[in-house]
Scaffold this motif. Structure first.
Motif, PDB file in Angstrom:
ATOM      1  N   UNK A  10       0.830  -1.202   0.000  1.00 14.02           N
ATOM      2  CA  UNK A  10       0.000   0.000   0.000  1.00 14.02           C
ATOM      3  C   UNK A  10       0.870   1.260   0.000  1.00 14.02           C
ATOM      4  N   UNK A  11       2.042   1.132  -0.591  1.00  9.84           N
ATOM      5  CA  UNK A  11       3.011   2.204  -0.840  1.00  9.84           C
ATOM      6  C   UNK A  11       3.788   2.557   0.418  1.00  9.84           C
ATOM      7  N   UNK A  12       4.887   3.251   0.206  1.00 12.41           N
ATOM      8  CA  UNK A  12       5.743   3.631   1.323  1.00 12.41           C
ATOM      9  C   UNK A  12       5.720   5.103   1.624  1.00 12.41           C
ATOM     10  N   UNK A  13       4.716   5.805   1.124  1.00 13.72           N
ATOM     11  CA  UNK A  13       4.681   7.257   1.319  1.00 13.72           C
ATOM     12  C   UNK A  13       3.747   7.686   2.447  1.00 13.72           C
ATOM     13  N   UNK A  14       2.699   6.912   2.700  1.00 15.02           N
ATOM     14  CA  UNK A  14       1.649   7.364   3.602  1.00 15.02           C
ATOM     15  C   UNK A  14       1.687   6.629   4.932  1.00 15.02           C
ATOM     16  N   UNK A  15       1.368   7.347   5.995  1.00 13.02           N
ATOM     17  CA  UNK A  15       1.218   6.746   7.317  1.00 13.02           C
ATOM     18  C   UNK A  15      -0.146   7.136   7.884  1.00 13.02           C
ATOM     19  N   UNK A  16      -0.664   6.288   8.763  1.00 11.18           N
ATOM     20  CA  UNK A  16      -1.927   6.565   9.436  1.00 11.18           C
ATOM     21  C   UNK A  16      -1.864   6.000  10.845  1.00 11.18           C
ATOM     22  N   UNK A  17      -2.473   6.710  11.797  1.00  9.62           N
ATOM     23  CA  UNK A  17      -2.727   6.113  13.089  1.00  9.62           C
ATOM     24  C   UNK A  17      -1.874   6.609  14.236  1.00  9.62           C
ATOM     25  N   UNK A  18      -1.968   5.852  15.324  1.00 10.95           N
ATOM     26  CA  UNK A  18      -1.270   6.139  16.576  1.00 10.95           C
ATOM     27  C   UNK A  18      -0.143   5.137  16.765  1.00 10.95           C
ATOM     28  N   UNK A  19       0.577   5.272  17.856  1.00 12.54           N
ATOM     29  CA  UNK A  19       1.628   4.316  18.198  1.00 12.54           C
ATOM     30  C   UNK A  19       1.133   3.426  19.335  1.00 12.54           C
ATOM     31  N   UNK A  20       1.431   2.142  19.255  1.00 10.40           N
ATOM     32  CA  UNK A  20       0.941   1.176  20.246  1.00 10.40           C
ATOM     33  C   UNK A  20       1.472   1.539  21.635  1.00 10.40           C
ATOM     34  N   UNK A  21       0.546   1.600  22.604  1.00  7.45           N
ATOM     35  CA  UNK A  21       0.926   1.921  23.977  1.00  7.45           C
ATOM     36  C   UNK A  21       1.367   0.653  24.717  1.00  7.45           C
ATOM     37  N   UNK A  22       2.210   0.840  25.737  1.00  9.70           N
ATOM     38  CA  UNK A  22       2.855  -0.287  26.409  1.00  9.70           C
ATOM     39  C   UNK A  22       1.875  -1.301  26.984  1.00  9.70           C
ATOM     40  N   UNK A  23       0.755  -0.850  27.526  1.00  9.35           N
ATOM     41  CA  UNK A  23      -0.138  -1.766  28.242  1.00  9.35           C
ATOM     42  C   UNK A  23      -1.057  -2.575  27.333  1.00  9.35           C
ATOM     43  N   UNK A  24      -0.972  -2.370  26.011  1.00 10.09           N
ATOM     44  CA  UNK A  24      -1.801  -3.158  25.088  1.00 10.09           C
ATOM     45  C   UNK A  24      -0.945  -3.801  23.987  1.00 10.09           C
ATOM     46  N   UNK A  25       0.309  -4.067  24.279  1.00  7.09           N
ATOM     47  CA  UNK A  25       1.156  -4.716  23.278  1.00  7.09           C
ATOM     48  C   UNK A  25       0.769  -6.181  23.135  1.00  7.09           C
ATOM     49  N   UNK A  26       0.808  -6.672  21.918  1.00 10.43           N
ATOM     50  CA  UNK A  26       0.387  -8.048  21.638  1.00 10.43           C
ATOM     51  C   UNK A  26       0.948  -8.457  20.290  1.00 10.43           C
ATOM     52  N   UNK A  27       0.564  -9.628  19.819  1.00 13.39           N
ATOM     53  CA  UNK A  27       1.069 -10.109  18.526  1.00 13.39           C
ATOM     54  C   UNK A  27       0.385  -9.434  17.343  1.00 13.39           C
ATOM     55  N   UNK A  28      -0.603  -8.561  17.601  1.00 13.27           N
ATOM     56  CA  UNK A  28      -1.158  -7.713  16.541  1.00 13.27           C
ATOM     57  C   UNK A  28      -0.728  -6.257  16.747  1.00 13.27           C
ATOM     58  N   UNK A  29       0.208  -6.039  17.657  1.00 11.88           N
ATOM     59  CA  UNK A  29       0.734  -4.705  17.918  1.00 11.88           C
ATOM     60  C   UNK A  29       1.849  -4.786  18.939  1.00 11.88           C
ATOM     61  N   UNK A  30       2.947  -5.393  18.537  1.00 11.38           N
ATOM     62  CA  UNK A  30       4.031  -5.696  19.474  1.00 11.38           C
ATOM     63  C   UNK A  30       4.922  -4.502  19.753  1.00 11.38           C
TER      64      UNK A  30
END
Length: 382
Positions: free
Chosen positions: A143-163
């Motif tokens: 989906x290209x390398x130019x665009x970003x979206x969203x927030x950064x994963x916070x420590x208390x909700x890290x998991x294998x879908x957001x490590x």
């Protein structure tokens, strides 16, 4: 253009000649003529392939999402296949015993939820611990390398879908992510990245001239991949995200939804680059199996204007407002929410329910600016 796989086989394999090589791959590890890297390595006279390592969905991509992958013997090469999505996510000392070098050749989807990039992190950690070399054969961000979206994963909700603290849409290739992991997140293994030749950051996968091989059963096409950074959040709710249909992550609905009204309400909110069409569907598995779901199909009108996370959150907020008694976030027996793991924060649930998700989207801008500065030194392509 040339994939990292092609470049490796042309020249870079020579630096690993005589070493025992393990390959972390699946059905997406193919060259531009769709020949698997497993076959290319196994048949190469100067590459000593001794083991295979399988991520989520298995080495042949035939295991459904979330299901454990079993270690086995590959029937075509007679090599051991060690599961990295079973009893362990990180290869053990015993699993690494047959190899000196681990080569990673997987097609990522460009979204932080996709587990292949965390399989890579765990493999890098194991290589550091056990003195193995790690090689990434780079592939396009679809989906290209130019665009970003969203927030950064916070420590208390890290998991294998957001490590790790990366955004929903990160705008990096797996090779660039590996460099980031090594230098910023402590995965300091003996790393070699084999870059592609001819790939540009602005390119989407359907502009590369390569064949699309779905990395998992529900990664069907480009529109799905573009929408996924936003519509994957639906997995944390009682809505169907279209699994069990031919249009997963494009079709969203539930038995209690009036698709005509939902499409009208969503389109009135004017999310740039996307339109909703009323529809109904019957999932053959997963949520609302064999039930008629009213809902919508999201159609990408302009991929360059679309912020898929905004589309996904706006859709959830619209449904929460229209169906307050029916819509809910899924929790387990410990009152933990999968939605929080996908969202990378516990804050978004209440904002969606209260109709204040705009506050969350605005708060993402500062996070994305900081991540852009963090990743800048590790970007390989222009």
């Amino acid at each position: 253009m040339k994939l990292g796989l092609d470049v490796f086989l042309e020249q870079d394999y020579k630096q690993f000649k005589g070493k025992r090589i393990g390959l972390v791959t699946n059905i997406t590890g193919v060259n531009d003529r769709l020949i698997p890297s497993i076959d290319l390595f196994h048949e190469h006279p100067d590459i000593k392939l001794t083991a295979l390592y399988a991520p989520e969905h298995g080495i042949r991509g035939d295991v459904k999402e979330g299901e454990q992958v079993e270690s086995t013997i590959d029937p075509y090469t007679s090599l051991p296949v060690f599961s990295l999505y079973g009893s362990t996510r990180k290869p053990t000392k015993e699993m690494l015993a047959p190899v000196d070098v681990l080569v990673f050749d997987l097609q990522d989807l460009g979204s932080r939820y996709y587990t292949f990039i965390y399989t890579m992190a765990y493999v890098m950690e194991a290589c550091k611990e056990h003195g193995k070399q790690f090689v990434v054969l780079d592939r396009p961000n679809p989906i290209s390398g130019e665009k970003m979206e969203g927030n950064l994963v916070e420590d208390d909700v890290r998991s294998f879908v957001g490590l790790l603290p990366i955004p929903n849409r990160h705008g990096m290739t797996v090779g660039e992510l590996a460099l980031l992991y090594k230098n910023e997140f402590g995965y300091d293994c003996d790393l070699t990245v084999i870059p592609m030749q001819g790939w540009k950051r602005k390119l989407y996968f359907d502009e590369t001239g390569l064949f699309w091989v779905p990395p998992s059963p529900n990664t069907t096409n480009m529109d799905m991949s573009i929408l996924y950074p936003g519509t994957c959040l639906v997995e944390g709710t009682n809505l169907s995200e279209g699994r069990g249909t031919t249009r997963p992550f494009e079709l969203i609905g539930a038995p209690f939804i009036d698709g005509q009204q939902l499409a009208k309400e969503f389109n009135q909110r004017k999310v740039s680059g996307v339109l909703a069409r009323p529809t109904s569907f019957i999932p053959f598995y997963q949520k609302h199996k064999e039930q008629i779901c009213g809902g919508i199909q999201l159609h990408v009108e302009n991929r360059h204007q679309l912020n898929s996370l905004e589309a996904g959150i706006t859709l959830l907020e619209t449904i929460a407002e229209m169906y307050p008694s029916d819509f809910h976030f899924i929790s387990n027996e410990n009152d933990k929410y999968f939605f929080d793991l996908l969202a990378g924060t516990k804050r978004l649930k209440s904002l969606v329910s209260e109709g204040k998700s705009r506050d969350f989207l605005e708060s993402c801008h500062e996070k994305l600016e900081s991540f852009q500065q963090l990743k800048e030194p590790y970007l390989i392509y222009k």
